[in-house]
Design a protein around this motif. Structure first.
Motif, PDB file in Angstrom:
ATOM      1  N   LYS A  41      -4.151 -11.016 -17.177  1.00 56.58           N
ATOM      2  CA  LYS A  41      -2.833 -11.679 -17.119  1.00 56.58           C
ATOM      3  C   LYS A  41      -2.499 -12.081 -15.689  1.00 56.58           C
ATOM      4  N   THR A  42      -2.792 -11.216 -14.740  1.00 61.33           N
ATOM      5  CA  THR A  42      -2.530 -11.521 -13.329  1.00 61.33           C
ATOM      6  C   THR A  42      -3.333 -12.736 -12.870  1.00 61.33           C
ATOM      7  N   LEU A  43      -4.602 -12.800 -13.244  1.00 59.15           N
ATOM      8  CA  LEU A  43      -5.460 -13.911 -12.821  1.00 59.15           C
ATOM      9  C   LEU A  43      -5.059 -15.218 -13.486  1.00 59.15           C
ATOM     10  N   GLU A  44      -4.676 -15.172 -14.755  1.00 58.72           N
ATOM     11  CA  GLU A  44      -4.257 -16.391 -15.443  1.00 58.72           C
ATOM     12  C   GLU A  44      -2.962 -16.938 -14.852  1.00 58.72           C
ATOM     13  N   ASP A  45      -2.041 -16.058 -14.515  1.00 63.11           N
ATOM     14  CA  ASP A  45      -0.806 -16.504 -13.851  1.00 63.11           C
ATOM     15  C   ASP A  45      -1.114 -17.098 -12.486  1.00 63.11           C
ATOM     16  N   LEU A  46      -2.047 -16.468 -11.774  1.00 62.90           N
ATOM     17  CA  LEU A  46      -2.457 -16.983 -10.465  1.00 62.90           C
ATOM     18  C   LEU A  46      -3.091 -18.357 -10.605  1.00 62.90           C
ATOM     19  N   ALA A  47      -3.924 -18.550 -11.624  1.00 63.13           N
ATOM     20  CA  ALA A  47      -4.586 -19.839 -11.839  1.00 63.13           C
ATOM     21  C   ALA A  47      -3.559 -20.941 -12.077  1.00 63.13           C
ATOM     22  N   ASP A  48      -2.560 -20.683 -12.899  1.00 68.66           N
ATOM     23  CA  ASP A  48      -1.508 -21.672 -13.161  1.00 68.66           C
ATOM     24  C   ASP A  48      -0.749 -22.017 -11.888  1.00 68.66           C
ATOM     25  N   ARG A  49      -0.397 -21.010 -11.128  1.00 62.77           N
ATOM     26  CA  ARG A  49       0.382 -21.233  -9.913  1.00 62.77           C
ATOM     27  C   ARG A  49      -0.402 -22.040  -8.880  1.00 62.77           C
ATOM     28  N   LEU A  50      -1.672 -21.715  -8.691  1.00 66.16           N
ATOM     29  CA  LEU A  50      -2.479 -22.428  -7.698  1.00 66.16           C
ATOM     30  C   LEU A  50      -2.873 -23.825  -8.179  1.00 66.16           C
ATOM     31  N   ALA A  51      -2.987 -24.008  -9.491  1.00 65.88           N
ATOM     32  CA  ALA A  51      -3.244 -25.348 -10.022  1.00 65.88           C
ATOM     33  C   ALA A  51      -2.067 -26.263  -9.717  1.00 65.88           C
ATOM     34  N   ASN A  52      -0.864 -25.768  -9.915  1.00 63.67           N
ATOM     35  CA  ASN A  52       0.331 -26.557  -9.578  1.00 63.67           C
ATOM     36  C   ASN A  52       0.374 -26.872  -8.092  1.00 63.67           C
ATOM     37  N   GLN A  53      -0.061 -25.925  -7.281  1.00 60.65           N
ATOM     38  CA  GLN A  53      -0.086 -26.146  -5.833  1.00 60.65           C
ATOM     39  C   GLN A  53      -1.104 -27.230  -5.469  1.00 60.65           C
ATOM     40  N   ALA A  54      -2.272 -27.211  -6.121  1.00 60.63           N
ATOM     41  CA  ALA A  54      -3.289 -28.225  -5.845  1.00 60.63           C
ATOM     42  C   ALA A  54      -2.800 -29.611  -6.230  1.00 60.63           C
ATOM     43  N   VAL A  55      -2.068 -29.712  -7.341  1.00 57.07           N
ATOM     44  CA  VAL A  55      -1.529 -30.999  -7.781  1.00 57.07           C
ATOM     45  C   VAL A  55      -0.434 -31.479  -6.842  1.00 57.07           C
TER      46      VAL A  55
END
Length: 251
Positions: free
Chosen positions: A190-204
Motif C-alpha cells: 500500500k505504501t509503494l502504490e501510494d508513492l507510485a501515484d504521488r510521484l507519477a503526478n509529480q512527473a506529469v
C-alpha cells in the motif's frame, strides 16, 4: 612426525594433512582434537575441525586398504563418538538432498530455520504456512517483530532469501517462499502504490523523470504494475543490483 591441520570437516582436515605430508592415508594415525560447529546462522561463530596426524614408520597390512582414517588409540572415547556423529552430518551437507533416500519436508526445515534464527535474536515466534498456486507464505507471529522486519523490510527480505535456500536444499523441485510478519507485506505494498501515484503526478506536473531510491526486485515490480496502465507516464528500471532503481517518466 606429527602435524595439526584444520578443515571444514574432519575428512577435509585429514585430506589437507595428507597432502601437506605427502603420504597416503594408511601412513598416518588420526587424532581428532576439535569437531567442527556451524555456529549461528551457519557461519557466525563457526569452528573448523582440527586433527593431529602422526606419521607411521611403516605401513602395516591391516591399514593398507582402509577406507576410513585410523583413529589413534590415544583418542578419547568422546572424540570417537563425536566423529561418528559428525561424519553423517558432513556427508549430508556435502550431498544433494535430491539423492537422499530420506525425504525431508522443506517447509518444516524452513520453519525450523526461522525459529532458530529468531531465537538467536532473542525472539520467540510462531510460523504458519499458507500454500498458494505459485508460492507459499510463511507468516511469522510473536511479540516485538520490528527487529525481525527491519528498516523497510530489509531484515525480513534477507531472512526470506536464506529461508528459500534452506527449503530448496530439501526439495526435489523449486519452491518459492515469501516471509511475512504483522501483515508487513500488505502494508508495504500500500505504501509503494501510494508513492507510485504521488510521484507519477509529480512527473506529469514538472515534465521531468523521477528516479526512486534503490529497491529490491519485488518492490520494483509493484511500482511497475501500479503504473502500467497509467495514461501519462511510463516506467523503467536502470542500474545494477543492488542499486537498481525505478524511473518514472512522462510519455
Amino acid at each position: 612426525m606429527t602435524k595439526v591441520v584444520t578443515g571444514k570437516t574432519v575428512e577435509d582436515a585429514v585430506k589437507q594433512g595428507l597432502s601437506q605430508l605427502g603420504v597416503s592415508r594408511e601412513r598416518v594415525t588420526v587424532n581428532v582434537l576439535e569437531q567442527p560447529s556451524k555456529g549461528f546462522l551457519g557461519w557466525l561463530g563457526a569452528k573448523k575441525a582440527k586433527v593431529e596426524l602422526t606419521l607411521l614408520s611403516d605401513p602395516t597390512p591391516e591399514t593398507i586398504h582402509t577406507a576410513e582414517p585410523h583413529v589413534s588409540a590415544h583418542t578419547s572415547t568422546t572424540a570417537g563418538q563425536a566423529v561418528a556423529e559428525a561424519e553423517p552430518a558432513a556427508r549430508e551437507a556435502n550431498s544433494s538432498p535430491k539423492a537422499s533416500t530420506e525425504q525431508v519436508d522443506p517447509y518444516e526445515e524452513a520453519t525450523r530455520f526461522i525459529r532458530e534464527t529468531a531465537s538467536g535474536m532473542g525472539l520467540d515466534v510462531d510460523v504458519y504456512v499458507h500454500h498458494r498456486k505459485d508460492e507459499s507464505i510463511l507468516d511469522i507471529s510473536g511479540p516485538s517483530l520490528g527487529m525481525l522486519i527491519g528498516r523497510r523490510g530489509q531484515t525480513l527480505d534477507a531472512l526470506q532469501y536464506l529461508t528459500n535456500i534452506v527449503a530448496n536444499r530439501h526439495s526435489n523441485k523449486f519452491i518459492r517462499i515469501v516471509l511475512d510478519a504483522e501483515q508487513f507485506r500488505a502494508r508495504r505494498q500500500k505504501t509503494l502504490e501510494d508513492l507510485a501515484d504521488r510521484l507519477a503526478n509529480q512527473a506529469v506536473r514538472y515534465g521531468k523523470e523521477v528516479v526512486l531510491e534503490p529497491m529490491p526486485s519485488q518492490e520494483r515490480k509493484l511500482i511497475h504494475a501500479k503504473l502500467q496502465q497509467h495514461a501519462l507516464v511510463r516506467t523503467y528500471s536502470k542500474g545494477d543490483e543492488p542499486n537498481r532503481r525505478v524511473v518514472i517518466a512522462k510519455k
